[in-house]
Design a protein around this motif. Structure first.
Motif, PDB file in Angstrom:
ATOM      1  N   TRP A 190       0.836  -1.194   0.000  1.00  0.00           N
ATOM      2  CA  TRP A 190       0.000   0.000   0.000  1.00  0.00           C
ATOM      3  C   TRP A 190       0.870   1.243   0.000  1.00  0.00           C
ATOM      4  O   TRP A 190       2.004   1.243   0.480  1.00  0.00           O
ATOM      5  N   SER A 193       1.748   2.685   3.894  1.00  0.00           N
ATOM      6  CA  SER A 193       2.149   1.855   5.029  1.00  0.00           C
ATOM      7  C   SER A 193       3.627   2.067   5.338  1.00  0.00           C
ATOM      8  O   SER A 193       4.469   2.015   4.451  1.00  0.00           O
ATOM      9  N   SER A 209      -0.429  -1.579   7.433  1.00  0.00           N
ATOM     10  CA  SER A 209      -1.625  -1.959   6.681  1.00  0.00           C
ATOM     11  C   SER A 209      -2.293  -3.157   7.338  1.00  0.00           C
ATOM     12  O   SER A 209      -1.650  -3.974   7.994  1.00  0.00           O
ATOM     13  N   SER A 211      -6.607  -5.196   7.435  1.00  0.00           N
ATOM     14  CA  SER A 211      -7.867  -5.377   6.720  1.00  0.00           C
ATOM     15  C   SER A 211      -8.975  -5.678   7.716  1.00  0.00           C
ATOM     16  O   SER A 211      -8.719  -6.039   8.863  1.00  0.00           O
ATOM     17  N   ARG A 212     -10.200  -5.544   7.261  1.00  0.00           N
ATOM     18  CA  ARG A 212     -11.361  -5.935   8.068  1.00  0.00           C
ATOM     19  C   ARG A 212     -12.348  -6.657   7.152  1.00  0.00           C
ATOM     20  O   ARG A 212     -12.333  -6.459   5.923  1.00  0.00           O
ATOM     21  N   THR A 222     -12.540  -8.642   2.057  1.00  0.00           N
ATOM     22  CA  THR A 222     -11.971  -7.787   3.103  1.00  0.00           C
ATOM     23  C   THR A 222     -11.719  -6.409   2.553  1.00  0.00           C
ATOM     24  O   THR A 222     -11.576  -6.209   1.350  1.00  0.00           O
ATOM     25  N   ALA A 223     -11.676  -5.434   3.463  1.00  0.00           N
ATOM     26  CA  ALA A 223     -11.392  -4.047   3.083  1.00  0.00           C
ATOM     27  C   ALA A 223     -10.032  -3.649   3.649  1.00  0.00           C
ATOM     28  O   ALA A 223      -9.808  -3.783   4.858  1.00  0.00           O
ATOM     29  N   PRO A 224      -9.086  -3.185   2.812  1.00  0.00           N
ATOM     30  CA  PRO A 224      -7.763  -2.801   3.315  1.00  0.00           C
ATOM     31  C   PRO A 224      -7.847  -1.560   4.187  1.00  0.00           C
ATOM     32  O   PRO A 224      -8.638  -0.644   3.928  1.00  0.00           O
ATOM     33  N   LEU A 225      -7.018  -1.537   5.232  1.00  0.00           N
ATOM     34  CA  LEU A 225      -7.030  -0.452   6.203  1.00  0.00           C
ATOM     35  C   LEU A 225      -5.615   0.026   6.496  1.00  0.00           C
ATOM     36  O   LEU A 225      -4.649  -0.724   6.366  1.00  0.00           O
ATOM     37  N   TYR A 226      -5.514   1.280   6.932  1.00  0.00           N
ATOM     38  CA  TYR A 226      -4.312   1.772   7.594  1.00  0.00           C
ATOM     39  C   TYR A 226      -4.604   1.779   9.092  1.00  0.00           C
ATOM     40  O   TYR A 226      -5.591   2.358   9.539  1.00  0.00           O
ATOM     41  N   GLY A 237      -9.831   3.391   5.996  1.00  0.00           N
ATOM     42  CA  GLY A 237      -9.804   2.768   4.678  1.00  0.00           C
ATOM     43  C   GLY A 237      -8.716   3.374   3.805  1.00  0.00           C
ATOM     44  O   GLY A 237      -8.501   4.593   3.808  1.00  0.00           O
ATOM     45  N   THR A 238      -8.029   2.556   3.048  1.00  0.00           N
ATOM     46  CA  THR A 238      -6.861   3.032   2.285  1.00  0.00           C
ATOM     47  C   THR A 238      -7.236   3.844   1.045  1.00  0.00           C
ATOM     48  O   THR A 238      -6.550   4.816   0.713  1.00  0.00           O
TER      49      THR A 238
END
Length: 386
Positions: A190, A193, A209, A211-212, A222-226, A237-238
């Protein structure tokens, strides 16, 4: 009596070597002679073997020295980019080597370079996939700059070069420097990150980085996250954050004054900067070693000397940072369409551009399903980048 490398050895070694039973007869006569003179046979044979090994070693060293002085390429396994004898280029491999040097100096990671070579089916000299260490070994190899190391010294070679000496020294400096700003990190997935900072901690802690899970009924999505690297108090959310940062980068590097961020890489003194940094670091290590081994050394004098050398090193590193900055930004700044040039960059190159231009801090988003607020992404230009 001890047999030496002189007359005694010479007399014994010449015994009946021309006889039909040469080897056996020579051994028998040598044993007889040794026995008559009271020389222990085992010691005699050991002296002879040692002398022969020393002679062979000396000859090998002379041959090696002669090859070095004549500028001949090293022998041994084939070097990627060169033919087996090392005298000619393998053009397609040489092009890959050059690209790796330029990618490193423009901010690419070693893992990223290895992954891209493997994706394209480019194998190393052993026909195997590339690894982090294999790429590092290539970029540290002075041979690509037409140099050869012998007993700690560099000598010029007469084989075709793939990169100039300044480029090789720049790569060597980046790879051996321990500061995060210069050392290429691992490959990332990402944009931010390890770069963006947590605005809740607000103390320099960076985000990582994660995810949820997606909505119910979307199993496996899943949704990527910071996320904050320390605790769970920040999870963003990224996608909207990355788009906000990309817009900032493109807007900044599309301005007419963007060319002012570049320096002339061909100006005199570029190679000298890298060499000077290496020399200053070497002096610091030498002084430190000398101080550690001298019980009578004056600590105050030592600290003052180290302080002066570090001040000079800081000045040199600041000048090198300008060169590094130019290499990272040049592809976008000089492009007709900076937005397209940004999209064409690899992820690790994009990350290097962001880290060169600004500090990005992520603040908590609005609760619930409130729209994304760009103000929750704080972008502060670094000194000289505004």
């Amino acid at each position: 009596m001890k047999c030496t490398k002189g007359a005694s050895y010479e007399r014994i070694s010449k015994a009946d070597v021309g006889d039909e039973d040469g080897v056996i007869r020579q051994g028998e006569d040598t044993a007889e002679l040794a026995e008559r003179r009271g020389i222990p046979l085992a010691g005699l044979l050991g002296e002879v073997d040692t002398y022969e090994v020393e002679q062979m070693s000396e000859r090998a060293q002379r041959e090696m020295r002669q090859r070095v002085e004549r500028g001949l390429p090293p022998t041994g396994p084939r070097c990627f980019g060169y033919t087996a004898d090392g005298a000619e280029l393998v053009e397609d491999e040489a092009a890959e080597v050059k690209d790796c040097f330029h990618a490193l100096l423009a901010g690419a990671s070693l893992s990223g370079m290895a992954a891209r070579l493997n994706e394209r089916g480019i194998l190393n000299r052993n026909g195997r996939p590339w690894s982090y260490n294999a790429i590092r070994g290539v970029l540290l190899n002075e041979r690509y700059a037409g140099l050869r190391q012998y007993r700690g010294e560099l000598y010029p070679g007469k084989w075709p070069v793939i990169v100039d000496e300044a480029t090789w020294r720049a790569a060597k400096y980046v790879l051996e420097d321990e500061s995060p700003a210069m050392s290429p990190g691992p490959g990332r997935r990402w944009l931010l990150s390890g770069i963006a900072r947590c605005g809740v901690c607000d103390d320099g802690t960076t985000v990582t980085s994660g995810s949820r899970g997606g909505p119910k009924g979307t199993r496996g999505l899943t949704a990527p996250l910071y996320r904050c690297r320390r605790t769970k108090h920040l999870a963003r959310g990224t996608e909207p954050i990355d788009l906000t940062v990309e817009e900032y980068v493109i807007r900044r590097l599309s301005r007419p004054d963007a060319v002012d961020l570049l320096v002339d890489e061909t100006s005199p003194g570029t190679a000298e900067l890298w060499a000077k940094a290496v020399a200053l670091r070497s002096r610091i290590r030498s002084l430190t070693d000398a101080f550690a081994g001298d019980d009578d050394a004056d600590a105050a004098v030592f600290k003052a000397a180290i302080r002066r050398i570090k001040a000079r090193l800081a000045d040199v590193e600041a000048q090198m940072a300008c060169l590094q900055r130019a290499r990272i930004l040049v592809d976008i700044v000089t492009a007709e369409d900076p937005a397209e040039a940004w999209k064409d960059l690899t992820l690790d190159r994009q990350r290097a551009v962001v880290g060169t231009l600004a500090t990005v801090t992520l603040l908590p988003g609005r609760p619930g399903r409130a729209p994304f607020d760009p103000r929750s992404v704080r972008i502060e230009p670094l000194q000289g980048m505004g």
